[in-house]
Design a protein around this motif. Sequence first.
Motif, PDB file in Angstrom:
ATOM      1  N   GLU A 185      20.519  43.185  -6.219  1.00  0.00           N
ATOM      2  CA  GLU A 185      20.059  44.535  -5.869  1.00  0.00           C
ATOM      3  C   GLU A 185      21.005  45.204  -4.877  1.00  0.00           C
ATOM      4  O   GLU A 185      21.277  46.400  -4.989  1.00  0.00           O
ATOM      5  CB  GLU A 185      18.637  44.502  -5.316  1.00  0.00           C
ATOM      6  CG  GLU A 185      17.564  44.308  -6.360  1.00  0.00           C
ATOM      7  CD  GLU A 185      17.415  45.489  -7.310  1.00  0.00           C
ATOM      8  OE1 GLU A 185      17.811  46.629  -6.972  1.00  0.00           O
ATOM      9  OE2 GLU A 185      16.886  45.275  -8.413  1.00  0.00           O
ATOM     10  N   LEU A 186      21.509  44.451  -3.906  1.00  0.00           N
ATOM     11  CA  LEU A 186      22.467  45.004  -2.945  1.00  0.00           C
ATOM     12  C   LEU A 186      23.701  45.519  -3.676  1.00  0.00           C
ATOM     13  O   LEU A 186      24.140  46.656  -3.460  1.00  0.00           O
ATOM     14  CB  LEU A 186      22.859  43.948  -1.907  1.00  0.00           C
ATOM     15  CG  LEU A 186      23.926  44.359  -0.897  1.00  0.00           C
ATOM     16  CD1 LEU A 186      23.457  45.524  -0.037  1.00  0.00           C
ATOM     17  CD2 LEU A 186      24.312  43.160  -0.034  1.00  0.00           C
ATOM     18  N   GLU A 199      17.228  55.708 -11.486  1.00  0.00           N
ATOM     19  CA  GLU A 199      17.584  55.694 -10.071  1.00  0.00           C
ATOM     20  C   GLU A 199      18.592  56.795  -9.752  1.00  0.00           C
ATOM     21  O   GLU A 199      19.564  56.979 -10.487  1.00  0.00           O
ATOM     22  CB  GLU A 199      18.188  54.340  -9.676  1.00  0.00           C
ATOM     23  CG  GLU A 199      17.192  53.208  -9.665  1.00  0.00           C
ATOM     24  CD  GLU A 199      17.824  51.881  -9.299  1.00  0.00           C
ATOM     25  OE1 GLU A 199      17.200  51.134  -8.524  1.00  0.00           O
ATOM     26  OE2 GLU A 199      18.927  51.556  -9.793  1.00  0.00           O
ATOM     27  N   GLU A 209      17.329  57.929  -1.697  1.00  0.00           N
ATOM     28  CA  GLU A 209      16.890  57.865  -3.084  1.00  0.00           C
ATOM     29  C   GLU A 209      15.749  58.838  -3.321  1.00  0.00           C
ATOM     30  O   GLU A 209      14.835  58.952  -2.503  1.00  0.00           O
ATOM     31  CB  GLU A 209      16.435  56.440  -3.401  1.00  0.00           C
ATOM     32  CG  GLU A 209      15.989  56.229  -4.815  1.00  0.00           C
ATOM     33  CD  GLU A 209      15.694  54.763  -5.129  1.00  0.00           C
ATOM     34  OE1 GLU A 209      15.512  54.447  -6.308  1.00  0.00           O
ATOM     35  OE2 GLU A 209      15.651  53.934  -4.194  1.00  0.00           O
ATOM     36  N   ILE A 247      20.622  57.485  -6.349  1.00  0.00           N
ATOM     37  CA  ILE A 247      20.833  56.890  -5.029  1.00  0.00           C
ATOM     38  C   ILE A 247      22.181  57.303  -4.454  1.00  0.00           C
ATOM     39  O   ILE A 247      23.203  57.233  -5.126  1.00  0.00           O
ATOM     40  CB  ILE A 247      20.764  55.344  -5.113  1.00  0.00           C
ATOM     41  CG1 ILE A 247      19.368  54.900  -5.538  1.00  0.00           C
ATOM     42  CG2 ILE A 247      21.159  54.705  -3.787  1.00  0.00           C
ATOM     43  CD1 ILE A 247      19.238  53.396  -5.737  1.00  0.00           C
ATOM     44  N   GLN A 253      28.432  51.410  -7.780  1.00  0.00           N
ATOM     45  CA  GLN A 253      27.017  51.190  -8.023  1.00  0.00           C
ATOM     46  C   GLN A 253      26.779  50.940  -9.509  1.00  0.00           C
ATOM     47  O   GLN A 253      27.518  51.434 -10.357  1.00  0.00           O
ATOM     48  CB  GLN A 253      26.202  52.422  -7.610  1.00  0.00           C
ATOM     49  CG  GLN A 253      26.175  52.698  -6.131  1.00  0.00           C
ATOM     50  CD  GLN A 253      25.516  54.039  -5.870  1.00  0.00           C
ATOM     51  OE1 GLN A 253      26.055  55.079  -6.245  1.00  0.00           O
ATOM     52  NE2 GLN A 253      24.355  54.024  -5.244  1.00  0.00           N
ATOM     53  N   ILE A 275      20.331  53.577   1.903  1.00  0.00           N
ATOM     54  CA  ILE A 275      20.358  54.379   0.687  1.00  0.00           C
ATOM     55  C   ILE A 275      19.461  55.589   0.871  1.00  0.00           C
ATOM     56  O   ILE A 275      18.492  55.563   1.628  1.00  0.00           O
ATOM     57  CB  ILE A 275      19.920  53.575  -0.560  1.00  0.00           C
ATOM     58  CG1 ILE A 275      18.485  53.083  -0.438  1.00  0.00           C
ATOM     59  CG2 ILE A 275      20.876  52.414  -0.803  1.00  0.00           C
ATOM     60  CD1 ILE A 275      17.912  52.489  -1.719  1.00  0.00           C
ATOM     61  N   GLU A 330      22.693  48.637  -6.189  1.00  0.00           N
ATOM     62  CA  GLU A 330      22.287  49.899  -5.563  1.00  0.00           C
ATOM     63  C   GLU A 330      23.324  50.469  -4.619  1.00  0.00           C
ATOM     64  O   GLU A 330      23.365  51.676  -4.420  1.00  0.00           O
ATOM     65  CB  GLU A 330      20.944  49.729  -4.839  1.00  0.00           C
ATOM     66  CG  GLU A 330      19.800  49.532  -5.795  1.00  0.00           C
ATOM     67  CD  GLU A 330      18.436  49.672  -5.146  1.00  0.00           C
ATOM     68  OE1 GLU A 330      18.348  49.844  -3.907  1.00  0.00           O
ATOM     69  OE2 GLU A 330      17.440  49.623  -5.902  1.00  0.00           O
ATOM     70  N   THR A 331      24.159  49.618  -4.030  1.00  0.00           N
ATOM     71  CA  THR A 331      25.089  50.117  -3.012  1.00  0.00           C
ATOM     72  C   THR A 331      26.559  49.905  -3.344  1.00  0.00           C
ATOM     73  O   THR A 331      27.414  50.573  -2.758  1.00  0.00           O
ATOM     74  CB  THR A 331      24.830  49.434  -1.655  1.00  0.00           C
ATOM     75  OG1 THR A 331      25.183  48.047  -1.754  1.00  0.00           O
ATOM     76  CG2 THR A 331      23.388  49.596  -1.206  1.00  0.00           C
ATOM     77  N   VAL A 352      24.624  56.336  -1.032  1.00  0.00           N
ATOM     78  CA  VAL A 352      24.831  55.245  -0.075  1.00  0.00           C
ATOM     79  C   VAL A 352      25.477  55.796   1.181  1.00  0.00           C
ATOM     80  O   VAL A 352      26.353  56.661   1.111  1.00  0.00           O
ATOM     81  CB  VAL A 352      25.729  54.144  -0.681  1.00  0.00           C
ATOM     82  CG1 VAL A 352      25.952  53.013   0.313  1.00  0.00           C
ATOM     83  CG2 VAL A 352      25.129  53.618  -1.977  1.00  0.00           C
ATOM     84  N   PRO A 403      18.120  49.079   0.540  1.00  0.00           N
ATOM     85  CA  PRO A 403      18.124  48.688  -0.864  1.00  0.00           C
ATOM     86  C   PRO A 403      16.954  47.738  -1.148  1.00  0.00           C
ATOM     87  O   PRO A 403      16.635  46.873  -0.330  1.00  0.00           O
ATOM     88  CB  PRO A 403      19.456  47.962  -1.043  1.00  0.00           C
ATOM     89  CG  PRO A 403      20.271  48.293   0.154  1.00  0.00           C
ATOM     90  CD  PRO A 403      19.339  48.687   1.246  1.00  0.00           C
TER      91      PRO A 403
END
Length: 182
Positions: free
Chosen positions: A94-95, A143, A64, A145, A137, A62, A98-99, A147, A77
Amino acid sequence: MADDPLRWETLDTDIDYTCPGFDVRRDDVRLPDGTETDYHYVDESPAVVILPLTADGDVVVIEEWRQAVSRVNRGLPAGSMEGEEEPSDAAHRELREETGYEADRIEHLLTAEPSNGIANSVHHHFVAYDCEPTADQQLDDNESIRVDTVGYDDYLDSVVNDDLNDGRSALTLLQYELTQRD
C-alpha cells in the motif's frame, strides 16, 4: 466469551448488499433477554495504515478525495489487505502503490477495531522507517491521491489543532507519539 451474559446469539447471517470494498451483512440475532431481531453492519477485509517517516523525520502524507464526506482528506496511506496477504506485506504494498515510496523497514504499531459498533473492520497500524521515493504511484481505479511530505511536529500539531479529520491517521500518529518516538 460463550458464557458472557451480554453475548448475542447469531441465528443466521446473510449479505444484503455487495459493492467494491465492502458488503453490508445482516445477522439474525437473539439478545440476552430472548428478543429476536436483526443487526446490519459493514463487512470488510482487514486493512493496514502506515505512518511513513523519511530519513530526516518528515511524514509522507496523502491527500485523497473522500466521496462519503465530499472533500479532500489529508491522511496516511492505508488500504485493504488482499487474499491471504500478511499485514506487513500489505503495508509495504500500500505504501508503494499509494505514494511511490518504499521503506527500509516497517514495524507493527497496533491493531484496532476502529468502528466496531457498525463494522467488523480490523486495522493493522505500522510505522515505515527511512522512506524514499522509488517509483510512480500505482493507484486503484477509484483512487485520486496527491503525495506530500510534512514535518513530523507540524503533522502532530494538526491533530491538536483539529485539522486532521482522518481518525485512522490520528490514532496511528498519537500511538506512535505516546509509545515509540524518541
